[in-house]
Design a protein around this motif. Sequence first.
Motif, PDB file in Angstrom:
ATOM      1  N   ARG A  58       0.828  -1.201   0.000  1.00 46.42           N
ATOM      2  CA  ARG A  58       0.000   0.000   0.000  1.00 46.42           C
ATOM      3  C   ARG A  58       0.864   1.253   0.000  1.00 46.42           C
ATOM      4  NH1 ARG A  58      -2.645  -1.012   4.225  1.00 46.42           N
ATOM      5  NH2 ARG A  58      -4.339  -2.171   3.249  1.00 46.42           N
ATOM      6  N   PHE A  59       1.937   1.227   0.809  1.00 45.62           N
ATOM      7  CA  PHE A  59       2.833   2.388   0.886  1.00 45.62           C
ATOM      8  C   PHE A  59       3.493   2.640  -0.468  1.00 45.62           C
ATOM      9  CE2 PHE A  59       7.127   4.079   1.654  1.00 45.62           C
ATOM     10  CZ  PHE A  59       6.770   5.308   2.176  1.00 45.62           C
ATOM     11  N   LEU A  60       4.020   1.587  -1.079  1.00 44.44           N
ATOM     12  CA  LEU A  60       4.688   1.746  -2.372  1.00 44.44           C
ATOM     13  C   LEU A  60       3.708   2.223  -3.431  1.00 44.44           C
ATOM     14  CD1 LEU A  60       7.120  -1.290  -2.451  1.00 44.44           C
ATOM     15  CD2 LEU A  60       7.596   1.114  -1.959  1.00 44.44           C
ATOM     16  N   ASN A  61       2.482   1.741  -3.352  1.00 39.78           N
ATOM     17  CA  ASN A  61       1.466   2.165  -4.301  1.00 39.78           C
ATOM     18  C   ASN A  61       1.195   3.663  -4.156  1.00 39.78           C
ATOM     19  OD1 ASN A  61      -0.578   1.300  -6.329  1.00 39.78           O
ATOM     20  ND2 ASN A  61      -1.952   2.216  -4.820  1.00 39.78           N
ATOM     21  N   ASP A  62       1.158   4.134  -2.902  1.00 37.51           N
ATOM     22  CA  ASP A  62       0.935   5.563  -2.685  1.00 37.51           C
ATOM     23  C   ASP A  62       2.100   6.387  -3.212  1.00 37.51           C
ATOM     24  OD1 ASP A  62      -1.480   5.042  -1.633  1.00 37.51           O
ATOM     25  OD2 ASP A  62      -0.948   5.383   0.468  1.00 37.51           O
ATOM     26  N   VAL A  63       3.326   5.840  -3.059  1.00 37.85           N
ATOM     27  CA  VAL A  63       4.489   6.540  -3.602  1.00 37.85           C
ATOM     28  C   VAL A  63       4.373   6.641  -5.119  1.00 37.85           C
ATOM     29  CG1 VAL A  63       6.983   6.405  -3.946  1.00 37.85           C
ATOM     30  CG2 VAL A  63       6.003   5.874  -1.706  1.00 37.85           C
ATOM     31  N   LEU A  64       4.001   5.517  -5.733  1.00 36.26           N
ATOM     32  CA  LEU A  64       3.871   5.458  -7.187  1.00 36.26           C
ATOM     33  C   LEU A  64       2.783   6.410  -7.666  1.00 36.26           C
ATOM     34  CD1 LEU A  64       5.401   3.800  -9.247  1.00 36.26           C
ATOM     35  CD2 LEU A  64       3.587   2.094  -9.160  1.00 36.26           C
TER      36      LEU A  64
ATOM     37  N   ILE B  72       7.715  11.758 -15.612  1.00 41.89           N
ATOM     38  CA  ILE B  72       8.923  11.700 -16.433  1.00 41.89           C
ATOM     39  C   ILE B  72       9.863  10.595 -15.926  1.00 41.89           C
ATOM     40  CG2 ILE B  72      10.301  13.389 -15.119  1.00 41.89           C
ATOM     41  CD1 ILE B  72      10.951  14.534 -18.036  1.00 41.89           C
ATOM     42  N   LEU B  73       9.824  10.348 -14.608  1.00 44.73           N
ATOM     43  CA  LEU B  73      10.619   9.251 -14.050  1.00 44.73           C
ATOM     44  C   LEU B  73      10.123   7.911 -14.561  1.00 44.73           C
ATOM     45  CD1 LEU B  73      11.302  10.144 -10.313  1.00 44.73           C
ATOM     46  CD2 LEU B  73      12.798  10.313 -12.299  1.00 44.73           C
ATOM     47  N   VAL B  74       8.786   7.793 -14.636  1.00 42.72           N
ATOM     48  CA  VAL B  74       8.213   6.558 -15.152  1.00 42.72           C
ATOM     49  C   VAL B  74       8.655   6.359 -16.600  1.00 42.72           C
ATOM     50  CG1 VAL B  74       6.057   5.374 -15.722  1.00 42.72           C
ATOM     51  CG2 VAL B  74       6.259   6.649 -13.582  1.00 42.72           C
ATOM     52  N   GLY B  75       8.660   7.450 -17.370  1.00 39.97           N
ATOM     53  CA  GLY B  75       9.115   7.372 -18.754  1.00 39.97           C
ATOM     54  C   GLY B  75      10.555   6.888 -18.835  1.00 39.97           C
ATOM     55  N   LEU B  76      11.443   7.468 -18.006  1.00 40.49           N
ATOM     56  CA  LEU B  76      12.847   7.063 -18.006  1.00 40.49           C
ATOM     57  C   LEU B  76      12.997   5.595 -17.620  1.00 40.49           C
ATOM     58  CD1 LEU B  76      14.719  10.112 -16.457  1.00 40.49           C
ATOM     59  CD2 LEU B  76      15.146   9.023 -18.676  1.00 40.49           C
ATOM     60  N   PHE B  77      12.196   5.178 -16.616  1.00 37.75           N
ATOM     61  CA  PHE B  77      12.266   3.797 -16.146  1.00 37.75           C
ATOM     62  C   PHE B  77      11.909   2.834 -17.271  1.00 37.75           C
ATOM     63  CE2 PHE B  77       9.633   0.269 -14.479  1.00 37.75           C
ATOM     64  CZ  PHE B  77      10.643  -0.454 -13.862  1.00 37.75           C
ATOM     65  N   VAL B  78      10.807   3.133 -17.962  1.00 38.21           N
ATOM     66  CA  VAL B  78      10.389   2.242 -19.053  1.00 38.21           C
ATOM     67  C   VAL B  78      11.393   2.309 -20.203  1.00 38.21           C
ATOM     68  CG1 VAL B  78       8.549   1.727 -20.704  1.00 38.21           C
ATOM     69  CG2 VAL B  78       7.983   2.383 -18.377  1.00 38.21           C
ATOM     70  N   TYR B  79      11.997   3.482 -20.392  1.00 40.60           N
ATOM     71  CA  TYR B  79      13.049   3.590 -21.409  1.00 40.60           C
ATOM     72  C   TYR B  79      14.161   2.596 -21.114  1.00 40.60           C
ATOM     73  CZ  TYR B  79      16.845   5.558 -24.176  1.00 40.60           C
ATOM     74  OH  TYR B  79      17.891   5.709 -25.057  1.00 40.60           O
ATOM     75  N   GLU B  80      14.608   2.573 -19.870  1.00 38.61           N
ATOM     76  CA  GLU B  80      15.672   1.650 -19.478  1.00 38.61           C
ATOM     77  C   GLU B  80      15.220   0.193 -19.580  1.00 38.61           C
ATOM     78  OE1 GLU B  80      18.757   2.003 -18.813  1.00 38.61           O
ATOM     79  OE2 GLU B  80      18.784   4.189 -18.970  1.00 38.61           O
TER      80      GLU B  80
ATOM     81  N   ALA C 211       0.405   2.515 -18.410  1.00 37.26           N
ATOM     82  CA  ALA C 211      -0.181   1.570 -17.457  1.00 37.26           C
ATOM     83  C   ALA C 211       0.409   1.759 -16.065  1.00 37.26           C
ATOM     84  CB  ALA C 211       0.038   0.145 -17.939  1.00 37.26           C
ATOM     85  N   ILE C 212       1.719   1.994 -16.016  1.00 33.37           N
ATOM     86  CA  ILE C 212       2.359   2.187 -14.707  1.00 33.37           C
ATOM     87  C   ILE C 212       1.799   3.430 -14.021  1.00 33.37           C
ATOM     88  CG2 ILE C 212       4.550   2.766 -13.582  1.00 33.37           C
ATOM     89  CD1 ILE C 212       5.922   0.921 -15.574  1.00 33.37           C
TER      90      ILE C 212
ATOM     91  N   PRO D 163      -1.614   2.575 -10.104  1.00 37.85           N
ATOM     92  CA  PRO D 163      -1.806   2.927  -8.683  1.00 37.85           C
ATOM     93  C   PRO D 163      -3.130   3.628  -8.400  1.00 37.85           C
ATOM     94  CG  PRO D 163       0.014   4.165  -9.661  1.00 37.85           C
ATOM     95  CD  PRO D 163      -0.386   3.145 -10.663  1.00 37.85           C
ATOM     96  N   ILE D 164      -3.624   4.383  -9.396  1.00 31.27           N
ATOM     97  CA  ILE D 164      -4.909   5.066  -9.187  1.00 31.27           C
ATOM     98  C   ILE D 164      -6.034   4.029  -9.102  1.00 31.27           C
ATOM     99  CG2 ILE D 164      -6.531   6.711 -10.188  1.00 31.27           C
ATOM    100  CD1 ILE D 164      -4.145   8.021 -11.572  1.00 31.27           C
TER     101      ILE D 164
END
Lengths: 278, 299
Positions: free
Chosen positions: A105-111, A117-125, A144-145, A149-150
């Motif tokens: 739950r905590f990680l989901n709230d962080v996400l 833009i971080l999500v974009g970079l992550f998927v890029y990698e 999707a990422i 969480p929503i």
Amino acid sequence: MDRALFRRVTNGIFVGACGLATLIALTALVLILWSLITKGIGGLELKVFTESQPAPGSEGGLANAIVGSILMCGLGMVIALVVGILAGTWLAEYGGQTTYGHVVRFLNDVLLSAPSILVGLFVYELLVAPFHGFSAYAGAVALAILATPIVTRTTEDILALQPNALREAGMALGASRAFVIRSIIWKAARTGLVTGGLLGFARISGETAPLLFTSLGNQFMNTHMSQPMASLPTTIFQFALSAYDDWQRLAWVGALLIAIAVLSINIIGRILARETHR
Amino acid sequence: MNDVSIAAPTQAEEQYMVAPARENLVIEARKLDFFYGKNQSLYGVDLPVERNKITALIGPSGCGKSTLLRALNRIYDLYPGQHAVGRIVLDGNDMLTDRKSLQRLRDRNSTGATVDEEPQASRAGSDLTQLRARVGMVFQKPTPFPMSIYDNVAFGVKLYHRKSKSEMDAIVERSLRRAALWDEVKDKLNKSGLGLSGGQQQRLCVARGIAVEPEVLLLDEPASALDPISTAKLEETLMELKRDFTIVIVTHNLQQAARISDYTGFMFLGKMIEFGPTEDLFSNPRAQRTRDYVTGRFG
């Protein structure tokens, strides 16, 4: 001062302040919609939907971007709904009170509040760099990422609101817990689940940053998910920054289209949720 | 103020039991302890339930009557931390015979607190689906499912049997008739069950419960959320139903228990203080506590 008068005045001030704040928020919304409509409606022609983006100075539309947005948002939402509803159900019905559940739950709230833009970079990698190419698949995963969480959060919240008596009544007839959740609890929570999906869709339909790193954009019509693909937000970004009048006009049209899409899907979703509930 | 001291029951608490003949029993709790986590809320409770009778459980709030009822179909199993120790016998078969329950019973017996012959482990005892098919339950607040009236009634039947449309139609009609709801809903079977009034919803829940043809129907204060007219209608329905079913009802309403039940159990702080034919218990209570309660001196 007279006590009654004093109370009337403070009351008046408070109500006035609330009203003013509401007015400010509404004004901003109306101004945005107004500028969207006035600047976008003029360019809203049939060819916007039938022709792909033009070279500067020539005729064209947004068909490639519209198709790209539909494909990527669609796939992204399918992933987000499956993962989000199942994860939210697990949190609400099964493991939510375990240590692992609290961590999830905590990680989901962080996400939930992670910069896109971080999500974009992550998927890029994760999906672009290893395969040496931008692709619509990567774009859909990035979206999707952002939506998952929503959906997870709203699903958990809405399921937690369902009365335990309903679960007990189902179990008392001899149904298994999983069956009760699928056939009774999800049904009772349908409106909320739809809302979660709509919120997720509203979030990703205008996302630009994660798509720049993943699906990149494409000036031609493309329906192959393994290739770079255009999308409304990236096209708006490109056109709005350009120096060409006709591109800027199309950017406004694209922005108006996104607004209309979000609005109409919201309305349709609410009507569907209400009718099936009756 | 009342002058009755409400102290924790001691070993010396008077307890009286006039049980029906054993061969007429359909379900029975024997020496049942119940725990919410570490808190014990039932202490060696016996409850014999005679077939085709209405058995009422009365007592002040928190006395354990709902807990006892919820133990009879093991609905408490939903919540980790809640468990029962003792025996629940349905038609001669022990229903508390999963490994954990047997271990707890063995532990209790070895401490010498109570001695009872030990049931044999059996699959039947740990098959909750079967238990709940035979012991139905209706709750305090009406709990219609968010689906049509027809589907509400058919829900439980579908869990156990594959029926043709016409067979299912017949079951739905029969169940609604027995719950005295048919005439009010026969023209709107496809409408949502949520659209009914509170009393109708409760009778829908009764219809849903009896559609699977259970042997025992447990009712947990089924009339507490209903107005007097709906209550009277529900009571009438229950009187009709006892021809085919055995009913155990928890109620706060002493008049209700006196009106409809054949046997009454009075519980107090987790113990069964007095159990017997309803008439005897109300007109001639033996335990001081029962007398105080039914005459309205406390509770």
